[in-house]
Design a protein around this motif. Structure first.
Motif, short mmCIF file in Angstrom:
data_model
loop_
_atom_site.label_atom_id
_atom_site.label_comp_id
_atom_site.label_asym_id
_atom_site.label_seq_id
_atom_site.Cartn_x
_atom_site.Cartn_y
_atom_site.Cartn_z
N LYS A 1 0.84 -1.20 0.00
CA LYS A 1 0.00 0.00 0.00
C LYS A 1 0.88 1.26 0.00
N ARG A 2 0.62 2.09 -0.99
CA ARG A 2 1.44 3.29 -1.19
C ARG A 2 0.76 4.52 -0.57
N SER A 3 1.58 5.40 -0.04
CA SER A 3 1.12 6.57 0.69
C SER A 3 0.53 7.64 -0.22
N ARG A 4 -0.67 8.10 0.10
CA ARG A 4 -1.26 9.24 -0.61
C ARG A 4 -0.40 10.49 -0.40
N SER A 5 0.13 10.62 0.80
CA SER A 5 0.96 11.77 1.14
C SER A 5 2.16 11.87 0.21
N ALA A 6 2.93 10.80 0.09
CA ALA A 6 4.14 10.82 -0.74
C ALA A 6 3.81 10.85 -2.22
N LYS B 1 3.99 0.90 -15.08
CA LYS B 1 3.20 -0.31 -14.89
C LYS B 1 3.77 -1.21 -13.79
N ARG B 2 4.98 -0.92 -13.33
CA ARG B 2 5.59 -1.69 -12.24
C ARG B 2 5.56 -0.90 -10.93
N LEU B 3 4.73 0.12 -10.89
CA LEU B 3 4.59 0.93 -9.68
C LEU B 3 3.23 0.66 -9.03
N TYR B 4 2.26 1.56 -9.18
CA TYR B 4 0.98 1.40 -8.48
C TYR B 4 -0.07 2.26 -9.14
N GLU B 5 -1.31 1.90 -8.91
CA GLU B 5 -2.45 2.69 -9.37
C GLU B 5 -3.11 3.41 -8.20
N HIS B 6 -3.34 2.67 -7.11
CA HIS B 6 -4.09 3.19 -5.97
C HIS B 6 -3.14 3.70 -4.88
N THR B 7 -3.63 4.66 -4.12
CA THR B 7 -2.90 5.15 -2.96
C THR B 7 -3.83 5.14 -1.75
N TYR B 8 -3.24 5.26 -0.56
CA TYR B 8 -4.02 5.10 0.67
C TYR B 8 -3.66 6.19 1.67
N THR B 9 -4.65 6.60 2.43
CA THR B 9 -4.44 7.60 3.47
C THR B 9 -3.88 6.93 4.73
#
Length: 390
Positions: free
Chosen positions: A213-218, A250-258
């Protein structure tokens, strides 16, 4: 300051449950233990990054500032141990959640399993295979090229919510710089991760770059992620900047999370390493400058200032107050980067703390040195305060 686990400020009992915060700063990790019911501080500790403290993997003349991933893991373990050591033996089992923040954009090339390349023997001493600290500014040329490309692209300016200018401290310029200058890293990097995303991934055991899960902040403030254009800038734009960026997205992410979202739960391995309980939630990470407003009463007219190595100015507003407008002159306009349902407007000065440190060193050259070896830092600041008061 460390407090016992039975009495806190004003004699308030603090027997848990606790929550633990981990702050991965420029020079060190700070771990803070809070009483989950009262919010009172129970204990804290700081551990320096050993290799960074020795000046390894840095070249200021080339604006290179790399940090070895082992520095983060070793300092984290020490800081957690020191935080718990003055409490009774049950304190670790009373921790019910962990939150993580870190500097950014501090990124690293990782393999298919999310392992930083620097943890592999071939790249053990390669600064380009380590985390590129936020203030690594080697990518000035790349940042200028991205700015020019975004300006000329057409209907969509992918820097619209970032002041119209890309910084060398951000995600894409750093990736492009390494791809251009290090063939071995380019050929072995499957993906790239922010430090604030990698730490929760390590703690929860999900280091897969495609599912962590990738940060919305960053992502919003450093990687140009916005819902308006479907997340990260599209492949055709990135490839137009430089063909070396083709296929990276395509090797990173689509969605981000708070940051109020769990990244997962603490793995058995890291529960044993840290003397905590497995299965407790670990939050999605966030940028260090974005956690300051969380302990202050929120007001739409309040400007928050987080002062450290950087000075970050934050105004947090309701979405309807800005609508689809892009406010000019900002270095970030992102919904959910601090509070999940609010828009964060950010500006600031990245070199703030470093400029003070530099100014202090320069001033000390002009002081008359005493037999004890010269004025201390506190002497210099005391002198400046006295002069400013005049």
């Amino acid at each position: 300051m460390t407090y016992s686990n039975t009495a806190g400020f004003g004699g308030v009992a603090m027997d848990g449950p606790y929550v633990m915060g981990m702050d991965f700063g420029t020079d060190s990790v700070r771990v803070l233990l809070l009483d989950a019911q009262t919010g009172q501080e129970v204990s804290s500790a700081v551990a320096d990054y050993p290799r960074w403290s020795a000046g390894e993997y840095c070249n200021p003349d080339q604006r290179q500032y790399s940090q070895h991933p082992s520095d983060y893991l070793e300092a984290m373990k020490k800081a957690v141990k020191d935080t718990l050591q003055n409490l009774d033996g049950t304190a670790g089992r009373k921790v019910i959640g962990i939150a993580v923040d870190a500097t950014g954009s501090t990124i690293c090339a990782v393999d298919r399993h999310g392992c930083p390349l620097a943890l592999e023997e071939e790249f053990a001493d390669n600064p380009n295979a380590m985390f590129l600290l936020w203030k690594d500014n080697r990518a000035i040329e790349e940042a200028e090229e991205i700015t020019e490309a975004a300006t000329k692209w057409g209907k969509v300016n992918y820097l619209r919510y970032n002041g119209g200018v890309c910084s060398a401290e951000w995600f894409w310029p750093k990736i492009l710089h390494i791809l251009r200058h290090d063939q071995a890293v380019r050929e072995n990097a499957f993906s790239w991760v922010e430090l604030c995303d990698w730490v929760p991934a390590i703690l929860t055991g999900n280091t897969d770059p495609l599912s962590m899960k990738r940060s919305r902040s960053a992502s919003g403030h450093k990687a140009l992620w916005q819902p308006e254009w479907g997340g990260l800038p599209p492949e055709d734009f990135l490839a137009a900047v430089d063909p070396l960026l083709e296929g990276v997205r395509k090797r990173l992410y689509e969605h981000t999370y708070t940051a109020d979202t769990p990244a997962g739960t603490l793995s058995r391995r890291w529960a044993e390493e840290l003397n905590l309980t497995g299965g407790i939630p670990v939050s999605v990470g966030t940028l260090d400058g974005h956690v300051g407003p969380l302990n202050v009463r929120l007001s739409p007219t309040t400007l928050f200032k987080t002062i450290g190595t950087s000075a970050v100015d934050l105004l947090i507003v309701e979405p309807f107050q800005v609508g689809n407008r892009a406010i000019g002159g900002l270095m970030g306009q992102v919904e959910g980067s601090v509070y999940p349902d609010r828009v964060t407007l950010e500006a600031g000065q990245g070199a703030f703390g470093d400029v003070f440190a530099w100014f202090n060193r320069i001033l000390r050259e002009y002081f008359t040195y005493s037999a004890e070896g010269g004025p201390s830092t506190s002497d210099v600041f005391r002198f400046l305060s006295e002069q400013a008061a005049q």
